[in-house]
Design an enzyme around this catalytic site. Structure first.
Site, PDB file in Angstrom:
ATOM      1  N   GLY A 107      17.887 -46.362 -15.878  1.00 14.75           N
ATOM      2  CA  GLY A 107      18.683 -45.536 -14.990  1.00 14.75           C
ATOM      3  C   GLY A 107      18.801 -44.121 -15.523  1.00 14.75           C
ATOM      4  N   GLY A 127      20.834 -40.855 -16.951  1.00 14.70           N
ATOM      5  CA  GLY A 127      22.055 -40.558 -17.679  1.00 14.70           C
ATOM      6  C   GLY A 127      21.817 -40.482 -19.168  1.00 14.70           C
ATOM      7  N   GLY A 128      22.830 -39.967 -19.889  1.00 12.89           N
ATOM      8  CA  GLY A 128      22.704 -39.762 -21.321  1.00 12.89           C
ATOM      9  C   GLY A 128      22.503 -41.047 -22.092  1.00 12.89           C
ATOM     10  CB  ILE A 129      24.313 -44.285 -22.198  1.00 16.26           C
ATOM     11  CG1 ILE A 129      25.624 -43.593 -22.576  1.00 16.26           C
ATOM     12  CG2 ILE A 129      24.180 -45.581 -22.988  1.00 16.26           C
ATOM     13  CD1 ILE A 129      26.861 -44.371 -22.218  1.00 16.26           C
ATOM     14  CD  GLU A 183      16.993 -46.555  -9.182  1.00 13.08           C
ATOM     15  OE1 GLU A 183      17.081 -47.390  -8.260  1.00 13.08           O
ATOM     16  OE2 GLU A 183      17.964 -45.904  -9.598  1.00 13.08           O
ATOM     17  CG  LEU A 234      31.711 -43.612 -13.390  1.00 17.94           C
ATOM     18  CD1 LEU A 234      32.172 -43.100 -12.031  1.00 17.94           C
ATOM     19  CD2 LEU A 234      31.433 -42.453 -14.335  1.00 17.94           C
ATOM     20  N   GLY A 291      20.331 -47.988  -7.432  1.00 25.72           N
ATOM     21  CA  GLY A 291      19.586 -49.208  -7.727  1.00 25.72           C
ATOM     22  C   GLY A 291      20.232 -50.099  -8.763  1.00 25.72           C
ATOM     23  CE  LYS A 335      40.400 -36.845 -17.038  1.00 25.46           C
ATOM     24  NZ  LYS A 335      41.569 -36.746 -16.105  1.00 25.46           N
TER      25      LYS A 335
END
Length: 431
Positions: free
Chosen positions: A215, A217-219, A238, A313, A336, A361
């Site tokens: 996917g 994203g950073g991770i 994907e 999230l 996906g 945060k």
């Protein structure tokens, strides 16, 4: 008439191509950099001449002029998945949202449940046989091409010609617009120590010969950076991006041990650098296909040892993932994630990872929570969840009881929240 003559006959300016629109039309645009900037800029500049035009797209990468709360009665964006350009409009309510599994979008278009009157898309230059490649986003766009009254392609020499089911013939085209600006580049996200720690946990659980879905994203990219020493990995995903390109260049990806489409990488859209786009061009090792092929859980699960890596999230103590919103406020979309979690669960030897930093945060908020925040859009259900990974470890939830799940998730929460989570779990009769 030759294909070259047809090309000349259908060539026009972006503004002239807008004459093909009718009031009330629904325009389908591909994912990400598959969006055609000359056409959408012209539409933005002329938007007040139209009434009730809608533009449907997953993950826009440019904030065109029609992203305007004051002119939505003229042209309105409809999101299938929010991105930076559309997120504010979604929160404020002047951008519409159509939820769906990414894999099912072509079917929804074919059945007329999602409209597709017009297609605006980026395309490669035409080949000698009259075919263009929608290499940057085959996704749901190929289904829309088959359904639409009008198909307008923005032809750009920088768009690669890819193999796979992503080709459109000149005879299917209503108009052509030419542009030559460099393609939009989307760089790798920043990776910090939390992402690196999560990435190592996941990387240690990926075996040589596995087939990967990564996917955005950073991770997920932190995981990729720690897989360069692996061997004979395969790709069935994907999105193809620069993280995957790094694995290919390191020799970790060979696709030799894939038992489904051996020797081939498959994806449905591309998002990355100019280097990535050049890699895609006429590369026989890569095929771009519609999303109902790449993301279909049954088809993807035919890859043994399929590994799916996706982010969330927020996750509750039963394992329900809120990956799309912050409470009721929209943030992204289903995409996906659910498709590939289910595919990896079906795959022989497959592993589905949901990755999540333990806090947000500056450690003020725990992302592992007793129950999802009211209004949260749930993406992956408690019945589909398998591995959850934070910077504090791995929780394997599949087949576990509600009590066991709570215990496993509390163990990988940030230490400052574990006592509070345990107390709340007791109130919920989970401990």
């Amino acid at each position: 008439m030759s294909v070259q003559d047809l090309y000349k006959q259908k060539l026009r300016s972006a503004v002239d191509a807008l004459a093909l629109l009718r009031q009330g039309d629904f325009i389908v645009v591909p994912t990400g950099v598959g969006e055609p900037p000359a056409l959408l800029t012209a539409l933005s500049e002329q938007r007040r001449q139209f009434r009730d035009i809608k533009v449907g797209q997953i993950l826009p990468v440019r904030k065109f002029g029609y992203f305007d709360a004051e002119t939505t009665e003229h042209v309105r964006h409809v999101s299938y998945f929010y991105g930076a350009a559309s997120r504010l409009g979604g929160k404020e309510g002047w951008i519409d949202f159509i939820p769906s599994y990414f894999s099912e979008m072509p079917s929804l278009i074919e059945r007329g449940l999602i409209p597709a009157d017009v297609v605006f898309a980026m395309a490669s230059p035409m080949d000698a046989y009259g075919y263009f490649s929608l290499s940057l986003g085959a996704d749901y766009t190929m289904a829309a091409v088959a359904k639409a009254r009008v198909v307008v392609l923005e032809v750009n020499p920088h768009v690669p010609f890819a193999y796979g089911n992503c080709h459109v013939h000149i005879s299917q085209i209503s108009a052509l617009v030419e542009s030559s600006d460099p393609l939009q580049e989307v760089g790798l996200p920043k990776i910090g120590p939390v992402q690196q720690a999560i990435g190592k946990y996941v990387a240690d659980m990926i075996d040589d010969g596995s087939t990967l879905q990564i996917g955005y994203g950073g991770i997920p990219d932190a995981v990729v950076m720690q897989l360069t020493a692996k061997r004979d990995l395969g790709i069935h995903t994907e999105m193809i991006g620069d993280g995957i390109l790094t694995l290919i260049e390191s020799g970790a990806v060979t696709n030799r041990r894939k038992n489904y489409l051996p020797g081939k990488m498959v994806a449905t859209f591309a998002l990355g650098s100019q280097k990535l786009y050049r890699f895609i061009d006429r590369n026989p090792a890569l095929e771009m296909h519609p999303v109902d092929f790449t993301n279909d859980p049954y088809l993807a699960s035919r890859n043994d040892n399929l590994v799916a890596i996706n982010a969330t999230l927020q996750i509750d103590l039963l394992g329900q993932c809120g990956s799309e919103s912050l409470g009721p406020r929209p943030y992204s979309g289903t995409g996906g994630q659910s498709d590939f979690v289910r595919a990896a669960n079906r795959s022989k030897g497959g592993k589905a990872f949901i990755v999540v930093p333990s806090t947000a945060k500056d450690d003020a908020i725990s992302r592992i929570v007793p129950t999802l925040t009211p209004g949260t859009h749930m993406s992956t259900s408690k019945n589909d969840i398998s591995y959850v990974v934070s910077e504090f470890g791995v929780a394997q939830l599949r087949g576990k009881s509600a009590k066991q799940r709570a215990q496993e998730l509390i163990a990988i929460a940030h230490p400052k929240f574990r006592e509070e989570l345990s107390a709340e779990a007791k109130k919920l009769n989970l401990l």
